[in-house]
Design a protein around this motif. Structure first.
Motif, PDB file in Angstrom:
ATOM      1  N   GLN A 125       0.909  -1.226   0.186  1.00 42.02           N
ATOM      2  CA  GLN A 125      -0.079   0.052   0.072  1.00 42.02           C
ATOM      3  C   GLN A 125       0.659   1.163  -0.177  1.00 42.02           C
ATOM      4  OE1 GLN A 125      -3.301  -0.447   2.705  1.00 42.02           O
ATOM      5  NE2 GLN A 125      -3.702   1.558   2.512  1.00 42.02           N
ATOM      6  N   ASN A 126       2.067   1.327   0.903  1.00 43.29           N
ATOM      7  CA  ASN A 126       2.936   2.323   0.680  1.00 43.29           C
ATOM      8  C   ASN A 126       3.464   2.510  -0.431  1.00 43.29           C
ATOM      9  OD1 ASN A 126       2.310   3.085   3.548  1.00 43.29           O
ATOM     10  ND2 ASN A 126       4.145   1.709   4.308  1.00 43.29           N
ATOM     11  N   LEU A 127       3.995   1.284  -1.109  1.00 42.84           N
ATOM     12  CA  LEU A 127       4.418   1.557  -2.319  1.00 42.84           C
ATOM     13  C   LEU A 127       3.588   1.996  -3.369  1.00 42.84           C
ATOM     14  CD1 LEU A 127       6.633  -1.901  -2.090  1.00 42.84           C
ATOM     15  CD2 LEU A 127       7.479   0.551  -2.600  1.00 42.84           C
ATOM     16  N   GLY A 128       2.347   1.717  -3.184  1.00 44.36           N
ATOM     17  CA  GLY A 128       1.474   2.249  -4.190  1.00 44.36           C
ATOM     18  C   GLY A 128       1.371   3.719  -4.131  1.00 44.36           C
ATOM     19  N   VAL A 129       1.285   4.428  -2.924  1.00 45.12           N
ATOM     20  CA  VAL A 129       1.469   5.764  -2.774  1.00 45.12           C
ATOM     21  C   VAL A 129       2.640   6.517  -3.497  1.00 45.12           C
ATOM     22  CG1 VAL A 129       1.377   7.557  -1.166  1.00 45.12           C
ATOM     23  CG2 VAL A 129       0.024   5.644  -0.640  1.00 45.12           C
ATOM     24  N   ILE A 130       3.743   5.687  -3.124  1.00 47.58           N
ATOM     25  CA  ILE A 130       5.077   6.156  -3.634  1.00 47.58           C
ATOM     26  C   ILE A 130       5.052   6.165  -5.288  1.00 47.58           C
ATOM     27  CG2 ILE A 130       7.457   5.789  -4.068  1.00 47.58           C
ATOM     28  CD1 ILE A 130       7.224   4.850  -0.993  1.00 47.58           C
ATOM     29  N   PHE A 131       4.609   5.021  -6.143  1.00 43.79           N
ATOM     30  CA  PHE A 131       4.703   4.976  -7.418  1.00 43.79           C
ATOM     31  C   PHE A 131       3.595   6.144  -7.974  1.00 43.79           C
ATOM     32  CE2 PHE A 131       6.447   0.686  -7.230  1.00 43.79           C
ATOM     33  CZ  PHE A 131       7.523   1.180  -7.893  1.00 43.79           C
ATOM     34  N   THR A 142      -0.830  -2.045  -9.495  1.00 43.68           N
ATOM     35  CA  THR A 142      -0.460  -3.295  -9.311  1.00 43.68           C
ATOM     36  C   THR A 142      -0.104  -3.432  -7.726  1.00 43.68           C
ATOM     37  OG1 THR A 142       0.630  -3.548 -11.478  1.00 43.68           O
ATOM     38  CG2 THR A 142       1.641  -4.912  -9.936  1.00 43.68           C
ATOM     39  N   ALA A 143       0.638  -2.336  -7.237  1.00 45.72           N
ATOM     40  CA  ALA A 143       0.987  -2.432  -5.908  1.00 45.72           C
ATOM     41  C   ALA A 143      -0.285  -2.484  -4.969  1.00 45.72           C
ATOM     42  CB  ALA A 143       1.756  -1.298  -5.543  1.00 45.72           C
ATOM     43  N   PHE A 144      -1.159  -1.586  -5.066  1.00 42.78           N
ATOM     44  CA  PHE A 144      -2.514  -1.340  -4.410  1.00 42.78           C
ATOM     45  C   PHE A 144      -3.411  -2.912  -4.577  1.00 42.78           C
ATOM     46  CE2 PHE A 144      -2.345   3.400  -4.639  1.00 42.78           C
ATOM     47  CZ  PHE A 144      -2.215   3.553  -3.488  1.00 42.78           C
ATOM     48  N   ARG A 145      -3.192  -3.464  -5.665  1.00 38.12           N
ATOM     49  CA  ARG A 145      -4.043  -4.818  -5.972  1.00 38.12           C
ATOM     50  C   ARG A 145      -3.525  -5.825  -5.177  1.00 38.12           C
ATOM     51  NH1 ARG A 145      -6.090  -3.745 -12.319  1.00 38.12           N
ATOM     52  NH2 ARG A 145      -8.242  -3.015 -11.482  1.00 38.12           N
ATOM     53  N   ARG A 146      -2.224  -5.747  -5.156  1.00 35.07           N
ATOM     54  CA  ARG A 146      -1.469  -6.842  -4.285  1.00 35.07           C
ATOM     55  C   ARG A 146      -1.834  -6.622  -2.981  1.00 35.07           C
ATOM     56  NH1 ARG A 146      -0.004 -11.490  -3.437  1.00 35.07           N
ATOM     57  NH2 ARG A 146       2.211 -11.987  -2.520  1.00 35.07           N
ATOM     58  N   ALA A 147      -1.800  -5.265  -2.428  1.00 31.71           N
ATOM     59  CA  ALA A 147      -2.222  -5.088  -1.076  1.00 31.71           C
ATOM     60  C   ALA A 147      -3.516  -5.740  -0.765  1.00 31.71           C
ATOM     61  CB  ALA A 147      -2.015  -3.723  -0.558  1.00 31.71           C
ATOM     62  N   ILE A 148      -4.700  -5.383  -1.790  1.00 27.83           N
ATOM     63  CA  ILE A 148      -5.932  -5.770  -1.549  1.00 27.83           C
ATOM     64  C   ILE A 148      -6.202  -7.529  -1.479  1.00 27.83           C
ATOM     65  CG2 ILE A 148      -8.274  -5.933  -2.768  1.00 27.83           C
ATOM     66  CD1 ILE A 148      -7.534  -2.809  -3.658  1.00 27.83           C
ATOM     67  N   GLU A 149      -5.336  -8.170  -2.546  1.00 25.85           N
ATOM     68  CA  GLU A 149      -5.430  -9.510  -2.702  1.00 25.85           C
ATOM     69  C   GLU A 149      -4.948 -10.209  -1.308  1.00 25.85           C
ATOM     70  OE1 GLU A 149      -2.405 -12.535  -4.556  1.00 25.85           O
ATOM     71  OE2 GLU A 149      -2.984 -11.074  -5.801  1.00 25.85           O
ATOM     72  N   LEU A 150      -3.807  -9.668  -0.607  1.00 29.16           N
ATOM     73  CA  LEU A 150      -3.456 -10.252   0.426  1.00 29.16           C
ATOM     74  C   LEU A 150      -4.223  -9.899   1.863  1.00 29.16           C
ATOM     75  CD1 LEU A 150       0.423  -8.842   0.142  1.00 29.16           C
ATOM     76  CD2 LEU A 150      -0.182 -11.175   0.289  1.00 29.16           C
ATOM     77  N   ILE A 151      -5.029  -8.879   1.504  1.00 28.91           N
ATOM     78  CA  ILE A 151      -5.821  -8.665   2.833  1.00 28.91           C
ATOM     79  C   ILE A 151      -6.979  -9.563   2.638  1.00 28.91           C
ATOM     80  CG2 ILE A 151      -7.471  -6.996   3.843  1.00 28.91           C
ATOM     81  CD1 ILE A 151      -5.479  -4.620   2.956  1.00 28.91           C
ATOM     82  N   GLU A 152      -7.462  -9.683   1.408  1.00 28.19           N
ATOM     83  CA  GLU A 152      -8.660 -10.639   1.293  1.00 28.19           C
ATOM     84  C   GLU A 152      -8.323 -11.835   1.691  1.00 28.19           C
ATOM     85  OE1 GLU A 152     -11.060  -8.501  -2.286  1.00 28.19           O
ATOM     86  OE2 GLU A 152      -9.223  -9.734  -2.929  1.00 28.19           O
ATOM     87  N   ARG A 153      -6.928 -12.421   1.250  1.00 27.95           N
ATOM     88  CA  ARG A 153      -6.620 -13.831   1.617  1.00 27.95           C
ATOM     89  C   ARG A 153      -6.763 -14.222   2.976  1.00 27.95           C
ATOM     90  NH1 ARG A 153      -0.937 -15.059   0.051  1.00 27.95           N
ATOM     91  NH2 ARG A 153      -1.500 -14.441  -1.927  1.00 27.95           N
ATOM     92  N   VAL A 154      -6.358 -13.217   3.919  1.00 30.78           N
ATOM     93  CA  VAL A 154      -6.456 -13.259   5.274  1.00 30.78           C
ATOM     94  C   VAL A 154      -7.663 -13.087   6.077  1.00 30.78           C
ATOM     95  CG1 VAL A 154      -5.305 -12.726   7.574  1.00 30.78           C
ATOM     96  CG2 VAL A 154      -4.062 -12.783   5.496  1.00 30.78           C
TER      97      VAL A 154
END
Length: 202
Positions: A125-131, A142-154
């Motif tokens: 999520q932080n990387l999404g902001v930086i990019f 891509t970075a935000f979607r990766r964050a979302i995917e990880l949260i959904e998984r858990v």
């Protein structure tokens, strides 16, 4: 604790108060030989100074954090330091260096066996902001979607932890001209916020 207050105030954008709370955390950590809190507090202060445009002060705090982190060898903290370097470089419009540090942080997060999925989600999520700051909108998405995917998984598809990355994802989507996707992401964030926190807080 002082460090918890430091982070809460930072997230609330009360920067002067957060800097003061972080310094209290540093003082307490020094007296208690708590190197982990010491490094984290220096890192938070570095990021806040970056947000204030005081880049040299931010870099000085980062040097203190790095000196402690070398002793600790903490993987998550090393990644946070890389992201903070990227943030400071981005604030100075040093695009090439900022992207390089962000890429290193992504590679380290992907490879990490010790970070929890939620720690990784916070990093992405932080990387999404930086990019996004660097106008690398595709990489921000891509970075935000990766964050979302990880949260959904858990935590599942309706976790309150999804509100921030979903709403923030809408920004690079809109800037990249993908308005329908941006609207869907924001609407989903709003729906989850209403479910979890109530309509008056959404």
């Amino acid at each position: 604790t002082h460090f918890a207050r430091c982070k809460i105030l930072r997230d609330a954008r009360q920067r002067d108060e957060s800097l003061s709370a972080c310094m209290q955390a540093i003082t307490a950590a020094l007296s208690g030989n708590d190197d982990l809190t010491l490094a984290r507090a220096f890192t938070v202060r570095a990021g806040i100074f970056g947000g204030l445009g005081q880049i040299e002060s931010g870099r000085q705090e980062l040097l203190y954090a790095e000196a402690v982190t070398v002793r600790l060898g903490d993987e998550a903290l090393k990644i946070q330091l890389m992201m903070t370097r990227a943030w400071l470089d981005a604030r100075e419009d040093r695009v090439e260096s900022a992207v390089a540090w962000a890429d290193r942080a992504i590679a380290a997060a992907d490879k990490s066996q010790r970070m929890t999925p939620l720690d990784k989600a916070a990093a992405y999520q932080n990387l999404g902001v930086i990019f996004g700051m660097l106008e690398h909108h595709d990489r921000s998405i891509t970075a935000f979607r990766r964050a979302i995917e990880l949260i959904e998984r858990v935590q599942g598809p309706d976790s309150g932890e999804l509100v921030e990355p979903l709403s923030t994802l809408a920004i690079p989507l809109a800037r990249w001209g993908r308005l329908d996707e941006a609207l869907k992401s924001y609407q989903r964030a709003l729906r989850i916020a209403e479910q979890v926190y109530g309509a008056e807080h959404a």
